[in-house]
Design an enzyme around this catalytic site. Sequence first.
Site, PDB file in Angstrom:
ATOM      1  N   SER A 190       0.840  -1.202   0.000  1.00 26.00           N
ATOM      2  CA  SER A 190       0.000   0.000   0.000  1.00 26.00           C
ATOM      3  C   SER A 190       0.868   1.241   0.000  1.00 26.00           C
ATOM      4  O   SER A 190       2.076   1.188   0.232  1.00 26.00           O
ATOM      5  CB  SER A 190      -0.879   0.006   1.247  1.00 26.00           C
ATOM      6  OG  SER A 190      -0.066   0.284   2.376  1.00 26.00           O
ATOM      7  N   LYS A 191       0.216   2.355  -0.234  1.00 25.44           N
ATOM      8  CA  LYS A 191       0.917   3.632  -0.245  1.00 25.44           C
ATOM      9  C   LYS A 191       1.577   3.861   1.117  1.00 25.44           C
ATOM     10  O   LYS A 191       2.656   4.425   1.217  1.00 25.44           O
ATOM     11  CB  LYS A 191      -0.083   4.739  -0.550  1.00 25.44           C
ATOM     12  CG  LYS A 191       0.547   6.110  -0.547  1.00 25.44           C
ATOM     13  CD  LYS A 191      -0.448   7.167  -0.936  1.00 25.44           C
ATOM     14  CE  LYS A 191       0.083   8.556  -0.652  1.00 25.44           C
ATOM     15  NZ  LYS A 191       0.450   8.771   0.744  1.00 25.44           N
ATOM     16  N   ARG A 192       0.882   3.395   2.160  1.00 28.68           N
ATOM     17  CA  ARG A 192       1.425   3.587   3.508  1.00 28.68           C
ATOM     18  C   ARG A 192       2.787   2.891   3.704  1.00 28.68           C
ATOM     19  O   ARG A 192       3.663   3.400   4.384  1.00 28.68           O
ATOM     20  CB  ARG A 192       0.432   3.110   4.568  1.00 28.68           C
ATOM     21  CG  ARG A 192       0.099   4.264   5.511  1.00 28.68           C
ATOM     22  CD  ARG A 192      -0.955   3.921   6.518  1.00 28.68           C
ATOM     23  NE  ARG A 192      -2.111   3.265   5.908  1.00 28.68           N
ATOM     24  CZ  ARG A 192      -2.685   2.178   6.409  1.00 28.68           C
ATOM     25  NH1 ARG A 192      -2.201   1.608   7.490  1.00 28.68           N
ATOM     26  NH2 ARG A 192      -3.744   1.649   5.830  1.00 28.68           N
TER      27      ARG A 192
END
Length: 504
Positions: A263-265
């Site tokens: 994910s972007k996280r």
Amino acid sequence: MSVRVRFAPSPTGPLHMGGVRTALYNYLLARKEGGVFVLRIEDTDQTRYVPGAEDYIKEALQWCGIEPDEGPDQGGPFGPYRQSERKDTYARYANQLIESGWAYYAFDTAEEIDAKREEAKEAGQHSWQYDAATRMGMRNSETLGAEETARLIEGGAPYTVRFKIPSSEEVVFHDEIRGEVRYNTDVLDDKVLFKSDGMPTYHLANVVDDYAMKITHVIRGEEWLPSAPLHVLLYRALGWEDVRPKFAHLPLILKPAGNGKLSKRDGDKFGFPVFPLQWKDPESGEVAAGYREDGYFPEAFLNMLLMLGWNPGTEQELFSKEEMTAQFSLERVVKSGARFSPEKAKWFNEHYLRSLSPDDLAHAVMHFAPSFTGVSSDRMPAMCAMLAERSSLLPDLLAHAYLYERPTEYDEKTARKKWKDNTTELITELRGYIAGLDDFSEAGFDAMLQNFVQAKEIGFGTIGPVLRLLLTGAGGGPAMGAIAAFLGKEEVLERIDAGLKKLG
Ligand code: GLU
């Protein structure tokens, strides 16, 4: 039948690298089979539309060299290629499904549906859905009858068109990657296909367009696998079973460590990009890193994505675009999740960077950093040649300021350890050798240094590090001779003089 594949992103934000991989696999199959690669923009969900996202997607594909054969900008025989411009088609098929009994009008408001869900929860049933089992307890054309339905629609009541999932049936289909896939229809819900605002949902638009655009293979991420049985039923309901495309659901891209989807996280946390290009969120202004801006080559980025879920069955890891195209096949796409490694991403870039000629590398650097003025363009290839072996990303080639700026500070640790009582004297003598040197190439400089240490009967370690310190201010870096040759005699002498003033 010739291969026709499509990449069908929704412009709801920047394209995730997983999306680029989907585009790549589609593109490679099309190129390999002499087929057609279509770009279709799936923008029917206006609530999720993000300005700039479509342009971002196109620019990202362009950067990667994944050029669509047909698409919103290319045109083609099956256009338009933006779903918001194909509205009328979908209404027609929604009506066809209602007339043939495969779909029905539903008038339940979001609040009514929530209330049903709550009710079920209180009764201990946590997975309520609008389906064959609950449909008859809802407000729809199945329960209200034709007359009341017509009255409501004429009166302008908002409605949706839902697909009537048959109860307790095994839907079986073949996936090119997973083999036989089975779903019991009891797990499926009566998905909304169309809304009274005149817009279809993803499911209807996607199937109708794949049919209309004569798509032969639907290659997409694993997250769409649970939608596939509905799509299979839609093909049946619309009478298109004989031209149903083949399905291939690509494995998930997993986080570098632990479980779950990348994910972007994860990118924010570990400091690597998950997007091909930098993206500035139009609402929050927040900027997310991109592979392009971080200094990756599109060729290396693609090579990395190629290997995230596919393997050639040999040890080969490095692939040019031609090699990818020649070797790619859906049979060698893996089923299990592919773990992303930021180190490996760099590794691919490093290899690509080092495979370039100094001229090509210089060209790439100047394109990457057009405002860089430290080194003139004619000296850029020499600088790149010297630094390539110690660089992974393009900015690494611009991270050696001492090559174009005189040092103002000198690494203290090296100075403390290496600067001895006789150093000034030795350097002064070495300065004489340097001043008299005619062949100021890397080899010429190295030979001179060799002569010097032999003549003085000292080890290289006595003079090398301090010379480096004087020339660069640093304790380490590329080979001494290469640096000296790059700087040139005059600059070397001046740096020695300036350094001696400070350190001697
Ligand atoms: N619009 C869908 C997406 O955003 C396309 C999925 C598919 O390829 O069917 O991923």
